[in-house]
Design a protein around this motif. Structure first.
Motif, short mmCIF file in Angstrom:
data_model
loop_
_atom_site.label_atom_id
_atom_site.label_comp_id
_atom_site.label_asym_id
_atom_site.label_seq_id
_atom_site.Cartn_x
_atom_site.Cartn_y
_atom_site.Cartn_z
N GLU A 97 31.82 43.00 49.13
CA GLU A 97 32.69 44.04 48.57
C GLU A 97 32.91 45.15 49.60
OE1 GLU A 97 34.34 43.01 45.36
OE2 GLU A 97 33.86 45.13 45.04
N LYS A 152 40.88 35.68 48.29
CA LYS A 152 39.92 35.35 47.23
C LYS A 152 38.63 34.81 47.82
CE LYS A 152 43.13 34.06 43.61
NZ LYS A 152 44.08 32.97 43.41
N GLU A 212 38.86 40.04 47.51
CA GLU A 212 38.45 40.14 46.11
C GLU A 212 37.37 39.09 45.87
OE1 GLU A 212 41.47 39.85 43.11
OE2 GLU A 212 40.03 40.37 41.53
#
Ligand code: GCU
Length: 334
Positions: free
Chosen positions: A52, A36, A69
């Motif tokens: 990303e 995360k 993510e």
């Protein structure tokens, strides 16, 4: 040089443990560890796009063992809060402004001082040169924070709801939002205004309700967080260009094999370059978006702001480490 800081990170900062706090997902029968990443800005931001892409390449090159993510728009909290979450191990990575790391080691101030960098290129060369920043980046690991790399975060200017700013005197009586550090408060005082520290997510409402006259930030935030709609005067003070740091809990990387650490380092180095390249377009698009929302851009009396801010450098360089760092930064510019 960029590659070497990340390679350095591969040895120290990335010698960390990754397992604790990431989620697992099964895709195609493989367990993918999904890290995360907390992010406080929108999906169009250069850092979001670069992170990303980093995740995609990480996934591809590790055969699906790891992915990132990115949670944009402060979904995981304000930058200040996400630092605590990284320290606690509740999230893996966060992208945070240089100013906030001063609260953990004051020597980080060097890169958050007005006019310390001459250009984006100067900034990235210096900040990601291990000979200059390796010690700084590992200096707060005992507090649960490893700094992996410094990203370009745009150039900051002032904007407000009342009038174009030309000199520091024009900011008199104006409450201007700043990032939560003593340096930024003092900076705004020297610039003629009155600094009000707060997280990014509260700024729109505060300007709209008149609690603030304005803020200081790059064109991307100004346009994409729609501040241009409520504070149409954007004045080019160009007073600050601090790096944003990708931070990670020191325990997070240990679980990576040496090979995966190398992959991460290489792809992070590539992401840094890519992120820098996205900026020119981002600024152009943001200016157009802001103008369509009614913004008016103006140049200021640059010398007046430079003179007003000059005392901050001397006031803030109080340790030998910070003085030496500052000297190295400036030497690299010449
Ligand atoms: C910039 C910077 C961010 C920071 C934000 C802010 O966009 O890149 O790291 O959070 O400004 O002013 O809060």
């Amino acid at each position: 040089k960029v590659v070497s800081i990340v390679a350095m990170a591969g040895v120290s900062a990335l010698a960390l443990s990754l397992a604790a706090c990431s989620s697992d997902s099964s895709e195609g029968g493989t367990d993918t560890k999904v890290f995360k990443v907390a992010f406080n800005q929108t999906e169009s931001h250069p850092q979001y796009k670069a992170l990303e892409a980093l995740g995609d390449r990480l996934k591809e090159r590790t055969d699906g063992r790891y992915d990132l993510e990115v949670f944009p728009n402060e979904t995981l909290g304000s930058q200040k809060d996400t630092i605590e979450l990284v320290q606690a191990g509740s999230i893996d990575f966060s992208m945070v402004s240089g100013s906030l790391l001063e609260n953990f080691n004051p020597d980080f101030v060097v890169f958050n001082l007005p006019y310390v960098f001459d250009s984006k290129e100067h900034q990235s060369a210096v900040v990601n040169d291990p000979e200059i920043t390796a010690d700084l980046f590992s200096s707060i690991e005992d507090k649960g924070i490893s700094v992996l790399a410094g990203f370009h975060g745009g150039i900051r200017n002032v904007y407000n709801s009342e009038k174009p700013i030309n000199t520091p005197a024009d900011l008199a009586g104006m409450k201007i939002r700043v990032i939560e550090s003593d340096t930024n408060l003092r900076m705004m005082e020297l610039m003629g205004g009155s600094g009000t520290p707060m997280g990014q997510g509260e700024v729109y409402t505060a300007i709209q309700s008149g609690v603030l006259s304005g803020a200081e930030n790059n064109e991307s935030i100004y346009a994409n967080l729609k501040h241009a709609e409520i504070a149409p005067y954007y004045s080019y003070t160009r007073h600050l260009m601090f790096p944003d740091y990708l931070i990670v809990n020191p325990k997070t990387m240990d679980a990576l094999s040496a090979e995966d650490q190398k992959i991460f380092s290489e792809e992070l180095a590539a992401a840094l370059v890519e992120e820098g390249d996205f900026w020119a377009d981002e600024v152009k698009t943001s200016i157009a978006t802001a103008e369509a929302a009614g913004a008016k851009f103006n140049e200021v009396d640059a010398d007046a702001f430079r003179d007003a801010l000059a005392p901050l450098v001397e006031e803030k360089l109080t340790t030998q480490v910070s003085k030496d760092l500052y000297a190295k930064v400036r030497a690299a510019a010449e």
